[in-house]
Design a protein around this motif. Structure first.
Motif, PDB file in Angstrom:
ATOM      1  N   TYR A   3       0.832  -1.210   0.000  1.00  0.00           N
ATOM      2  CA  TYR A   3       0.000   0.000   0.000  1.00  0.00           C
ATOM      3  C   TYR A   3       0.864   1.258   0.000  1.00  0.00           C
ATOM      4  CZ  TYR A   3      -4.119  -2.844   0.923  1.00  0.00           C
ATOM      5  OH  TYR A   3      -5.136  -3.762   0.832  1.00  0.00           O
ATOM      6  N   GLN A   4       1.953   1.229   0.755  1.00  0.00           N
ATOM      7  CA  GLN A   4       2.843   2.391   0.805  1.00  0.00           C
ATOM      8  C   GLN A   4       3.500   2.627  -0.552  1.00  0.00           C
ATOM      9  OE1 GLN A   4       5.895   2.208   3.770  1.00  0.00           O
ATOM     10  NE2 GLN A   4       6.803   4.147   3.137  1.00  0.00           N
ATOM     11  N   ILE A   5       3.966   1.577  -1.178  1.00  0.00           N
ATOM     12  CA  ILE A   5       4.586   1.702  -2.504  1.00  0.00           C
ATOM     13  C   ILE A   5       3.572   2.213  -3.521  1.00  0.00           C
ATOM     14  CG2 ILE A   5       5.582   0.377  -4.420  1.00  0.00           C
ATOM     15  CD1 ILE A   5       6.887  -1.426  -2.246  1.00  0.00           C
ATOM     16  N   THR A   6       2.351   1.691  -3.444  1.00  0.00           N
ATOM     17  CA  THR A   6       1.297   2.131  -4.361  1.00  0.00           C
ATOM     18  C   THR A   6       0.960   3.597  -4.126  1.00  0.00           C
ATOM     19  OG1 THR A   6       0.411  -0.117  -4.364  1.00  0.00           O
ATOM     20  CG2 THR A   6      -1.011   1.616  -5.220  1.00  0.00           C
ATOM     21  N   ALA A   7       0.872   4.016  -2.856  1.00  0.00           N
ATOM     22  CA  ALA A   7       0.593   5.421  -2.543  1.00  0.00           C
ATOM     23  C   ALA A   7       1.709   6.317  -3.057  1.00  0.00           C
ATOM     24  CB  ALA A   7       0.410   5.606  -1.041  1.00  0.00           C
ATOM     25  N   ASP A   8       2.954   5.899  -2.890  1.00  0.00           N
ATOM     26  CA  ASP A   8       4.086   6.688  -3.392  1.00  0.00           C
ATOM     27  C   ASP A   8       4.059   6.773  -4.918  1.00  0.00           C
ATOM     28  OD1 ASP A   8       4.920   7.067  -0.789  1.00  0.00           O
ATOM     29  OD2 ASP A   8       6.484   5.517  -0.881  1.00  0.00           O
ATOM     30  N   LEU A  53     -12.774  21.842  -6.370  1.00  0.00           N
ATOM     31  CA  LEU A  53     -13.253  20.464  -6.343  1.00  0.00           C
ATOM     32  C   LEU A  53     -12.208  19.557  -5.693  1.00  0.00           C
ATOM     33  CD1 LEU A  53     -14.592  20.214 -10.005  1.00  0.00           C
ATOM     34  CD2 LEU A  53     -15.921  20.630  -7.924  1.00  0.00           C
ATOM     35  N   PRO A  54     -12.647  18.525  -4.994  1.00  0.00           N
ATOM     36  CA  PRO A  54     -11.668  17.575  -4.463  1.00  0.00           C
ATOM     37  C   PRO A  54     -11.137  16.691  -5.590  1.00  0.00           C
ATOM     38  CG  PRO A  54     -13.875  16.861  -3.944  1.00  0.00           C
ATOM     39  CD  PRO A  54     -14.008  18.212  -4.606  1.00  0.00           C
ATOM     40  N   CYS A  55      -9.873  16.403  -5.540  1.00  0.00           N
ATOM     41  CA  CYS A  55      -9.280  15.536  -6.565  1.00  0.00           C
ATOM     42  C   CYS A  55      -9.378  14.083  -6.096  1.00  0.00           C
ATOM     43  CB  CYS A  55      -7.822  15.914  -6.796  1.00  0.00           C
ATOM     44  SG  CYS A  55      -7.024  14.888  -8.046  1.00  0.00           S
ATOM     45  N   PRO A  56      -9.907  13.213  -6.929  1.00  0.00           N
ATOM     46  CA  PRO A  56     -10.034  11.810  -6.522  1.00  0.00           C
ATOM     47  C   PRO A  56      -8.678  11.141  -6.282  1.00  0.00           C
ATOM     48  CG  PRO A  56     -10.717  12.095  -8.808  1.00  0.00           C
ATOM     49  CD  PRO A  56     -10.452  13.458  -8.259  1.00  0.00           C
ATOM     50  N   LEU A  57      -7.625  11.623  -6.924  1.00  0.00           N
ATOM     51  CA  LEU A  57      -6.314  11.025  -6.689  1.00  0.00           C
ATOM     52  C   LEU A  57      -5.849  11.267  -5.262  1.00  0.00           C
ATOM     53  CD1 LEU A  57      -4.500  11.897 -10.044  1.00  0.00           C
ATOM     54  CD2 LEU A  57      -5.440   9.700  -9.339  1.00  0.00           C
ATOM     55  N   THR A  58      -6.164  12.437  -4.708  1.00  0.00           N
ATOM     56  CA  THR A  58      -5.803  12.734  -3.321  1.00  0.00           C
ATOM     57  C   THR A  58      -6.544  11.795  -2.371  1.00  0.00           C
ATOM     58  OG1 THR A  58      -5.401  15.049  -3.873  1.00  0.00           O
ATOM     59  CG2 THR A  58      -5.763  14.537  -1.553  1.00  0.00           C
ATOM     60  N   HIS A  63      -6.431   7.049   1.147  1.00  0.00           N
ATOM     61  CA  HIS A  63      -6.951   5.714   1.452  1.00  0.00           C
ATOM     62  C   HIS A  63      -5.808   4.690   1.490  1.00  0.00           C
ATOM     63  CE1 HIS A  63      -9.555   2.218   1.467  1.00  0.00           C
ATOM     64  NE2 HIS A  63      -8.888   1.770   0.407  1.00  0.00           N
ATOM     65  N   LEU A  64      -4.936   4.743   0.520  1.00  0.00           N
ATOM     66  CA  LEU A  64      -3.801   3.805   0.483  1.00  0.00           C
ATOM     67  C   LEU A  64      -2.867   4.031   1.667  1.00  0.00           C
ATOM     68  CD1 LEU A  64      -3.060   3.908  -3.346  1.00  0.00           C
ATOM     69  CD2 LEU A  64      -3.923   1.944  -2.043  1.00  0.00           C
ATOM     70  N   GLY A  69      -1.114   1.957   7.162  1.00  0.00           N
ATOM     71  CA  GLY A  69      -0.858   2.293   8.553  1.00  0.00           C
ATOM     72  C   GLY A  69      -0.245   3.666   8.738  1.00  0.00           C
ATOM     73  N   GLN A  70      -0.279   4.475   7.708  1.00  0.00           N
ATOM     74  CA  GLN A  70       0.256   5.826   7.769  1.00  0.00           C
ATOM     75  C   GLN A  70      -0.890   6.815   7.880  1.00  0.00           C
ATOM     76  OE1 GLN A  70       2.243   5.849   3.958  1.00  0.00           O
ATOM     77  NE2 GLN A  70       4.227   5.441   4.911  1.00  0.00           N
ATOM     78  N   ALA A  71      -0.555   8.012   8.300  1.00  0.00           N
ATOM     79  CA  ALA A  71      -1.561   9.072   8.351  1.00  0.00           C
ATOM     80  C   ALA A  71      -1.719   9.660   6.960  1.00  0.00           C
ATOM     81  CB  ALA A  71      -1.128  10.160   9.326  1.00  0.00           C
ATOM     82  N   GLY A  72      -2.940   9.945   6.603  1.00  0.00           N
ATOM     83  CA  GLY A  72      -3.193  10.665   5.354  1.00  0.00           C
ATOM     84  C   GLY A  72      -2.938  12.147   5.591  1.00  0.00           C
ATOM     85  N   TYR A  73      -3.455  12.968   4.732  1.00  0.00           N
ATOM     86  CA  TYR A  73      -3.298  14.401   4.928  1.00  0.00           C
ATOM     87  C   TYR A  73      -4.572  15.119   4.545  1.00  0.00           C
ATOM     88  CZ  TYR A  73      -2.155  14.176  -0.077  1.00  0.00           C
ATOM     89  OH  TYR A  73      -2.167  13.914  -1.413  1.00  0.00           O
ATOM     90  N   ASP A  74      -4.727  16.301   5.131  1.00  0.00           N
ATOM     91  CA  ASP A  74      -5.877  17.146   4.808  1.00  0.00           C
ATOM     92  C   ASP A  74      -5.545  17.998   3.603  1.00  0.00           C
ATOM     93  OD1 ASP A  74      -7.409  16.231   6.955  1.00  0.00           O
ATOM     94  OD2 ASP A  74      -6.470  17.666   8.318  1.00  0.00           O
ATOM     95  N   GLY A  75      -6.574  18.484   2.941  1.00  0.00           N
ATOM     96  CA  GLY A  75      -6.354  19.347   1.783  1.00  0.00           C
ATOM     97  C   GLY A  75      -6.034  18.531   0.552  1.00  0.00           C
ATOM     98  N   GLY A  76      -5.529  19.195  -0.451  1.00  0.00           N
ATOM     99  CA  GLY A  76      -5.238  18.553  -1.716  1.00  0.00           C
ATOM    100  C   GLY A  76      -3.761  18.269  -1.904  1.00  0.00           C
TER     101      GLY A  76
END
Length: 121
Positions: A3-8, A53-58, A63-64, A69-76
């Motif tokens: 998941y981390q690799i995919t998010a990166d 508009l919110p970006c679906p990629l964000t 989610h990933l 097990g990492q924290a996401g972030y607020d904003g875009g």
């Protein structure tokens, strides 16, 4: 770990998409078939900036990150990754409008040039 690799990887894709939105018109000058891909991408980029508009990629990246097990972030994406590099202050609606105008201006200039070249052929 996956998941981390995919998010990166998604972060890299997201940055590539933003660069394509900004400068993809220049690629269209060389590879004309990209004219089917770039205008919709540029319109989407402008809509995100103009209408906040919110970006679906964000959302997908967050989610990933949560699944990893990492924290996401607020904003875009721009506020989280790009903006802190360029400016330490927060992103305001007025600045977002300006960014959307930059995207619009770059693409109008490129497509006007493409249109002029096409008329002379």
């Amino acid at each position: 770990m996956l998941y981390q690799i995919t998010a990166d990887g998604l972060v890299l894709f997201h940055l590539s998409f933003i660069l394509f939105v900004l400068f993809g018109g220049l690629l269209v000058l060389k590879w004309r078939h990209l004219v089917w891909w770039h205008p919709p991408a540029a319109l989407w980029g402008m809509a995100v900036e103009f209408f906040h508009l919110p970006c679906p990629l964000t959302d997908w990246e967050n989610h990933l990150r949560h699944r990893a097990g990492q924290a996401g972030y607020d904003g875009g994406f721009i506020e989280h990754y790009v903006w802190p590099i360029i400016y330490p202050a927060g992103l305001t609606p007025g600045i977002q409008l300006g960014l959307g105008c930059v995207v619009l201006l770059i693409n109008v200039l490129v497509y006007l040039r493409l249109w002029k070249w096409r008329r002379t052929d």
